[in-house]
Design a protein around this motif. Sequence first.
Motif, PDB file in Angstrom:
ATOM      1  N   GLY A  52      29.826  -1.598  38.457  1.00 58.36           N
ATOM      2  CA  GLY A  52      30.589  -2.820  38.237  1.00 58.36           C
ATOM      3  C   GLY A  52      31.650  -3.005  39.289  1.00 58.36           C
ATOM      4  N   LEU A  53      32.559  -3.937  39.000  1.00 61.19           N
ATOM      5  CA  LEU A  53      33.668  -4.255  39.895  1.00 61.19           C
ATOM      6  C   LEU A  53      34.943  -3.645  39.334  1.00 61.19           C
ATOM      7  N   VAL A  54      35.669  -2.935  40.170  1.00 62.62           N
ATOM      8  CA  VAL A  54      36.904  -2.286  39.745  1.00 62.62           C
ATOM      9  C   VAL A  54      37.918  -2.354  40.875  1.00 62.62           C
ATOM     10  N   GLN A  55      39.181  -2.380  40.516  1.00 61.44           N
ATOM     11  CA  GLN A  55      40.229  -2.386  41.535  1.00 61.44           C
ATOM     12  C   GLN A  55      40.432  -0.985  42.090  1.00 61.44           C
ATOM     13  N   ALA A  56      40.936  -0.912  43.295  1.00 67.49           N
ATOM     14  CA  ALA A  56      41.248   0.377  43.909  1.00 67.49           C
ATOM     15  C   ALA A  56      42.186   1.166  42.988  1.00 67.49           C
ATOM     16  N   GLY A  57      41.889   2.456  42.860  1.00 67.97           N
ATOM     17  CA  GLY A  57      42.642   3.306  41.952  1.00 67.97           C
ATOM     18  C   GLY A  57      42.052   3.409  40.567  1.00 67.97           C
ATOM     19  N   GLY A  58      41.089   2.557  40.281  1.00 66.09           N
ATOM     20  CA  GLY A  58      40.458   2.549  38.966  1.00 66.09           C
ATOM     21  C   GLY A  58      39.360   3.582  38.836  1.00 66.09           C
ATOM     22  N   SER A  59      38.684   3.523  37.675  1.00 61.08           N
ATOM     23  CA  SER A  59      37.649   4.506  37.364  1.00 61.08           C
ATOM     24  C   SER A  59      36.390   3.824  36.849  1.00 61.08           C
ATOM     25  N   LEU A  60      35.269   4.475  37.051  1.00 60.56           N
ATOM     26  CA  LEU A  60      33.993   4.079  36.484  1.00 60.56           C
ATOM     27  C   LEU A  60      33.226   5.349  36.138  1.00 60.56           C
ATOM     28  N   ARG A  61      32.349   5.241  35.143  1.00 56.87           N
ATOM     29  CA  ARG A  61      31.446   6.340  34.846  1.00 56.87           C
ATOM     30  C   ARG A  61      30.023   5.824  34.921  1.00 56.87           C
ATOM     31  N   LEU A  62      29.258   6.388  35.826  1.00 59.88           N
ATOM     32  CA  LEU A  62      27.852   6.042  35.954  1.00 59.88           C
ATOM     33  C   LEU A  62      27.020   6.974  35.082  1.00 59.88           C
ATOM     34  N   SER A  63      25.961   6.413  34.527  1.00 59.22           N
ATOM     35  CA  SER A  63      25.023   7.198  33.734  1.00 59.22           C
ATOM     36  C   SER A  63      23.638   7.098  34.344  1.00 59.22           C
TER      37      SER A  63
END
Length: 124
Positions: free
Chosen positions: A10-21
């Motif tokens: 997805g789209l996230v701002q710098a410093g953010g987090s994502l979890r891929l599965s």
Amino acid sequence: QVQLVESGGGLVQAGGSLRLSCAASGRTFSSYDMGWFRQAPGKEREFVAAIRWSGSNTYYKDSVKGRFTISRDNAKNTAYLQMNSLKPEDTAIYVCVANLLGTAVGSTTNWGSWGQGTQVTVSS
């Protein structure tokens, strides 16, 4: 041949987090080494992280060490990539891989199964 389906991009701002599965088909998931590669526009595909079938060893690209964590849940036939402190340069299509055929985890030719990928975009 194991089938792989990624999700969580997805789209996230710098410093953010994502979890891929990465959901894998088949009853032998627990015997497969798993990994993640990524490809940014105009760049070659590059290794990001890998985890052994037992979960005992993990490997990372230098630029993601300390920010990304690869893990797996063999009961759910799923591998994960937790990405924290994301940077714009992490923007890429992230592809899940399985079935390491050789010893070099960073080589694209050493992985037998590839997913379709999920887009990760980090805005500044």
